[in-house]
Design an enzyme around this catalytic site. Sequence first.
Site, short mmCIF file in Angstrom:
data_model
loop_
_atom_site.label_atom_id
_atom_site.label_comp_id
_atom_site.label_asym_id
_atom_site.label_seq_id
_atom_site.Cartn_x
_atom_site.Cartn_y
_atom_site.Cartn_z
N ASP A 1 -6.82 -6.85 3.94
CA ASP A 1 -7.79 -6.07 3.53
C ASP A 1 -8.69 -7.34 2.91
O ASP A 1 -9.60 -7.11 2.85
CB ASP A 1 -6.75 -5.02 2.15
CG ASP A 1 -8.14 -4.82 1.47
OD1 ASP A 1 -9.13 -4.32 2.06
OD2 ASP A 1 -8.14 -4.65 0.36
N ASP B 1 -3.17 -18.12 -0.22
CA ASP B 1 -3.87 -18.83 -0.74
C ASP B 1 -4.79 -20.17 -0.53
O ASP B 1 -6.42 -20.32 -0.12
CB ASP B 1 -3.60 -19.30 -2.53
CG ASP B 1 -2.19 -19.87 -2.04
OD1 ASP B 1 -1.97 -19.89 -0.88
OD2 ASP B 1 -2.19 -20.92 -2.68
N TYR C 1 0.47 -1.03 0.03
CA TYR C 1 0.04 0.14 0.10
C TYR C 1 0.94 1.25 0.09
O TYR C 1 0.32 2.58 -0.92
CB TYR C 1 -0.87 0.12 1.11
CG TYR C 1 -1.83 -0.43 0.87
CD1 TYR C 1 -2.32 -1.71 0.41
CD2 TYR C 1 -3.79 0.43 1.30
CE1 TYR C 1 -3.30 -2.34 0.85
CE2 TYR C 1 -4.54 -0.53 1.75
CZ TYR C 1 -4.48 -1.81 0.95
OH TYR C 1 -6.16 -2.39 0.96
N LYS D 1 3.11 -15.38 1.55
CA LYS D 1 3.28 -15.87 0.76
C LYS D 1 4.24 -16.60 0.06
O LYS D 1 5.37 -15.70 -0.80
CB LYS D 1 2.65 -15.27 -1.10
CG LYS D 1 2.10 -15.53 -2.52
CD LYS D 1 1.51 -16.62 -2.39
CE LYS D 1 1.32 -17.83 -3.87
NZ LYS D 1 0.50 -18.90 -3.44
N ASP E 1 -12.04 -8.97 4.18
CA ASP E 1 -13.70 -8.79 3.64
C ASP E 1 -14.37 -10.25 4.30
O ASP E 1 -15.23 -10.15 3.91
CB ASP E 1 -13.51 -8.22 2.38
CG ASP E 1 -13.68 -6.77 1.88
OD1 ASP E 1 -13.20 -6.13 3.45
OD2 ASP E 1 -13.72 -6.60 1.00
C1 IPM Z 1 -10.11 -1.56 4.63
C2 IPM Z 1 -10.65 -0.87 2.66
C3 IPM Z 1 -9.72 0.80 1.99
C4 IPM Z 1 -8.50 -0.13 2.12
C5 IPM Z 1 -9.90 0.90 1.67
C6 IPM Z 1 -11.37 1.66 1.22
C7 IPM Z 1 -8.62 1.89 0.98
O1 IPM Z 1 -10.73 -1.75 1.68
O2 IPM Z 1 -10.46 -0.47 5.46
O3 IPM Z 1 -10.35 -2.51 4.24
O4 IPM Z 1 -7.96 -1.10 1.18
O5 IPM Z 1 -7.40 -0.24 3.32
MG MG Z 2 -11.29 -3.58 2.59
#
Ligand code: IPM
Ligand code: MG
Length: 358
Positions: free
Chosen positions: A248, A224, A141, A192, A252
Amino acid sequence: MKQQVLVLPGDGIGPEVTRCALQVLNKVIAGSELDLTMVEGAIGGSGYDQYGDPFPEPTRALLPTTRAVLFGAVGGPQWDTLERRFRPEQGLLGIRAAMGVFANLRPAILYPQLAAASALKPEIVSGLDILILRELIGGIYFGSPRGIETLASGERRGVNTLVYTESEIKRIAHMGFRIAQQRKGRLCSVDKANVLECSELWRDVVTQIGKEYPTVELSHLYVDNAAMQLIRDPKQFDVMLTSNLFGDILSDAASMLTGSIGMLPSASLNQDNVGMYEPIHGSAPDIAGQNKANPLAMILSVAMMLRHSFERNDLALQIENAIGTVLDEGLRTPDIAPAGTKAVGTVAMGQAVLDALI
Ligand code: IPM
Ligand code: MG
């Protein structure tokens, strides 16, 4: 002593869920001896609209005196075509870096009342309680060089750099082991290392640090495989330690195990437990301003703030118990309502939590 909370409602559903969360915060701190001053600032797309900058100077100037930031969400289609440095996400990445919040705690807890809302079978997810600890201010990032360049041939080339120093890996690893010690004592480090040198170093450093924590059972998984295991048998995990990008993605995925991304809070901490607290769901522009958003992730973020930055576990528990009560009562926003049932709106859900506080 008065301590400052910087409130950054941001964009999309951010302001409406923040409103609910502040009502809850004000109610629990009344009579608690915790003396907080709330100040509000602009961030993200609304920061850009107001000041031409997604991380405006007046907001940045409030950070040195801030103990905790309550962050709603940023982003929306109206800002997507701006030059990258003006986009809302840059406000979020900018404030993370400015605060030095390297440790991002993303708990994925399945409330028993919501077992049916999970994408997986109840027996696979019931009782789920995992914590993803994501490194937040390093890795791909923030690495340089980065950019899109045009080669002599006229073809464009996109470049990002995955980079971690030993000290960056060490500080997040220590945090991971300490958290695991207070939980079930298991830490799974995700990398990885079969392909990336940076991951090879990550695994090596985490293994070294692990020797200082003999009571924690350390394991390693390639990312993975970790993604696959998270869906196949999520309850095998206690704490998952990840780099910025892997965390990240995995967080999710983990959110869907719990029924809804609208339920999950997060905490981002620096070395001194100055923290930023935000729901992980984002700005959801498609439902913004329609009283449909689930405010519980934001309210749970307030609970995390009270626990981590203000050492008030008692107040955090009051909030978490109140949320348990409203779920028991059957209140559901659209994201967690079973198909065909009636859902309540943001305001009603927030009010129900307020009423359930004791
Ligand atoms: C998160 C979001 C952020 C990230 C984005 C909005 C920059 O997806 O907090 O997980 O990738 O960190
Ligand atoms: Mg995110």
